[in-house]
Structure formats: C-alpha cells, structure tokens
Write a protein that holds these residues in place. Structure first.
Motif, short mmCIF file in Angstrom:
data_model
loop_
_atom_site.label_atom_id
_atom_site.label_comp_id
_atom_site.label_asym_id
_atom_site.label_seq_id
_atom_site.Cartn_x
_atom_site.Cartn_y
_atom_site.Cartn_z
N ILE A 127 0.85 -1.20 0.00
CA ILE A 127 0.00 0.00 0.00
C ILE A 127 0.88 1.24 0.00
O ILE A 127 1.73 1.41 0.89
CB ILE A 127 -0.90 -0.01 1.25
CG1 ILE A 127 -1.77 -1.27 1.25
CG2 ILE A 127 -1.78 1.25 1.30
CD1 ILE A 127 -2.22 -1.69 2.62
N VAL A 128 0.70 2.08 -1.00
CA VAL A 128 1.44 3.34 -1.06
C VAL A 128 0.48 4.48 -0.71
O VAL A 128 -0.46 4.76 -1.46
CB VAL A 128 2.04 3.58 -2.46
CG1 VAL A 128 2.78 4.91 -2.51
CG2 VAL A 128 2.98 2.45 -2.84
N VAL A 129 0.68 5.07 0.45
CA VAL A 129 -0.15 6.19 0.89
C VAL A 129 0.51 7.46 0.39
O VAL A 129 1.71 7.66 0.58
CB VAL A 129 -0.27 6.22 2.43
CG1 VAL A 129 -1.14 7.37 2.89
CG2 VAL A 129 -0.80 4.89 2.95
N THR A 130 -0.28 8.32 -0.28
CA THR A 130 0.31 9.55 -0.82
C THR A 130 -0.31 10.79 -0.18
O THR A 130 -1.52 10.85 0.03
CB THR A 130 0.12 9.66 -2.36
OG1 THR A 130 -1.27 9.69 -2.67
CG2 THR A 130 0.77 8.49 -3.08
N ASP A 131 0.54 11.74 0.13
CA ASP A 131 0.10 13.06 0.59
C ASP A 131 1.30 13.98 0.41
O ASP A 131 2.38 13.67 0.93
CB ASP A 131 -0.32 13.00 2.07
CG ASP A 131 -1.06 14.27 2.50
OD1 ASP A 131 -0.81 15.34 1.91
OD2 ASP A 131 -1.89 14.18 3.41
N PRO A 132 1.16 15.08 -0.30
CA PRO A 132 2.35 15.92 -0.51
C PRO A 132 2.94 16.48 0.78
O PRO A 132 4.13 16.73 0.85
CB PRO A 132 1.84 17.08 -1.39
CG PRO A 132 0.51 16.66 -1.91
CD PRO A 132 -0.02 15.59 -1.00
N MET A 133 2.08 16.66 1.82
CA MET A 133 2.56 17.37 3.00
C MET A 133 2.46 16.52 4.27
O MET A 133 1.39 15.98 4.59
CB MET A 133 1.72 18.65 3.23
CG MET A 133 1.60 19.54 2.01
SD MET A 133 3.18 20.02 1.30
CE MET A 133 3.61 21.42 2.31
N LEU A 134 3.55 16.41 4.99
CA LEU A 134 3.56 15.78 6.32
C LEU A 134 3.92 16.91 7.29
O LEU A 134 5.08 17.27 7.41
CB LEU A 134 4.61 14.66 6.35
CG LEU A 134 4.79 13.89 7.66
CD1 LEU A 134 3.53 13.11 8.02
CD2 LEU A 134 5.97 12.94 7.57
N ALA A 135 2.90 17.49 7.93
CA ALA A 135 3.13 18.68 8.76
C ALA A 135 3.20 18.27 10.24
O ALA A 135 4.26 17.91 10.73
CB ALA A 135 2.05 19.70 8.48
N THR A 136 2.06 18.26 10.96
CA THR A 136 2.10 17.76 12.35
C THR A 136 2.20 16.23 12.34
O THR A 136 2.55 15.63 13.35
CB THR A 136 0.82 18.13 13.11
OG1 THR A 136 -0.30 17.45 12.51
CG2 THR A 136 0.56 19.62 13.11
#
Ligand code: PRP
Ligand code: URA
Length: 209
Positions: A127-136
């Motif tokens: 499973i490849v989880v994508t999100d451009p931003m990892l903030a908190t």
C-alpha cells in the motif's frame, strides 16, 4: 524504527523548488506534483516482488522478470494526495486506488475523517499512501491507523515535503512502515504550516485559493 528515505535526486529537488515558488500557477503545480509522484514512486517501488516468466524475443526464448500479481494499492489522503496518484499509476497502471478523506481542523489542527474506501481485501497488497505534506503528522498517522484497522500490513508513505515534527510523530506511531520524503524542511509555524514549505498543497493543486 521506520525506514526513512530522504530524496536527494537533483530532478526531484529541482521540481520541488518550482513547487515552492508562489508564482507557480495551478496547472504547472499539478504537473509537477504528478511528475514528483512518479519519480518518488519509482524509488518507493524498487522492492516490488517479481517472478521470471518465459518470453520469446525476435532472437530466442528467455526467462525475464515481471511484477507478480496485481498487488499494489495506492491510497491518497484527500484532497492533496490525489495529485500524486497519476504519477504512481503511470508506473503500475493495474494498481487499485483507495481513498481516505481527512481535513485538518483549522483551530486544533487535528485530522477529521470524512470518507474512506479501500480495495477489499487490502491485507496482501503493498500500500502506497500519498500526501504531498507531512506537517504535524496527524493526518498521516490517522490514515495509516485506519488502513491497519482494515488489515493493511505492508505500508509505504510518500510525501513531497515533511516537517521534522511530523516525521518524528509518524515514525513513533508506525515504526513498521517505510517513509519516503521529497525534502525535509525546517519547522512548523504557529498555524502548523511547514516552513519554508509550499503553502496549502490542496489549494495549489486544485486552484481553490
Ligand atoms: C493537508 C495535507 C495533509 C495535511 C498535513 O491537508 O494535504 O493531508 O494537511 O497536515 P498534518 O500533517 O498536520 O495532518 P488539508 O487538511 O489541508 O486538506 P486538503 O488536502 O483537503 O486541502
Ligand atoms: N498542509 C499543507 O497543505 N501545507 C502545510 O504547510 C501544512 C499542511
């Protein structure tokens, strides 16, 4: 601890510089996110299992590797994670796509879930989880909690920009995953935005601001 891969490839870094520029418009921004998704996906999928099959070339028969089964799921965290899906799909067009809808509460910055649909069953897929931003890190941790509750085991998280705070939180919460980061930025500001970052990724991809 999680395996963390911080990208240093000049092509990825160049494209991230273009993303950061506040004068980069929606169309170009979306294309860049797609291209970075593909380049980072290439790295993240370097351990996909293969099996040798027989193929006949114009010269002779030989054994040659192919990716085994249809065992990949791409799971974007809505909305901004959607922008990276097409890049990974170009590499593995047969991948199934799940969706997890989360938004950050503007006051508490806590993730609020509003949608979830995953390929069923999910337990045997990479499973490849994508999100451009990892903030908190709140959104990524919640999304991966949810995937694990549904049986997901082999999980990779791919983001374009991470803050140190979010990376640490994600590593602590999910030490068994692999984390791919395009660039590790300096810090979060008081509004939990990444500095220097690129602003609001969802708004910039979809032109909503
Ligand atoms: C952004 C981003 C992540 C989240 C990261 O989404 O795409 O999902 O914030 O922040 P966190 O690490 O502090 O949780 P946002 O909530 O703005 O929603 P959107 O993608 O719909 O714009
Ligand atoms: N979400 C974004 O889109 N950008 C940030 O800097 C932080 C969270």
């Amino acid at each position: 601890m999680s395996q963390v891969f911080i990208n240093t490839h000049p092509l990825v870094q160049h494209k991230i510089t273009l993303l950061r520029n506040k004068n980069t418009g929606t169309n170009e921004f979306r294309s860049l996110v797609d291209e970075i998704g593909m380049l980072m996906g290439y790295e993240a999928l370097s351990d996909l299992p293969t099996e040798d099959i027989e193929v006949e070339t114009p010269i002779e028969k030989c054994m040659s590797p192919q990716i085994t089964g249809r065992k990949l799921a791409i799971v974007p965290i809505l909305r901004a994670g959607l922008g990276m899906v097409s890049g990974v799909q170009k590499l593995v067009p047969t991948a199934k796509v799940g969706h997890i809808g989360l938004y950050r509460d503007p006051v508490t910055h806590e993730p609020q879930e509003y949608y979830c649909k995953l390929p069923d069953p999910i337990n045997e897929r990479t499973i490849v989880v994508t999100d451009p931003m990892l903030a908190t890190g709140g959104s990524a941790v919640s999304a991966i909690n949810f995937i694990k509750e549904h049986g997901g085991k082999k999980i990779k998280f791919m983001c374009i920009i991470a803050a140190p705070e979010g990376l640490e939180k994600l590593e602590k919460a999910h030490p068994d995953i692999q984390i791919y980061v395009g660039h590790l930025d300096r810090e979060l500001n008081a509004n939990a935005y990444i500095c220097p970052g690129l602003g609001d990724a969802g708004d910039r991809i979809f032109g909503t601001k």
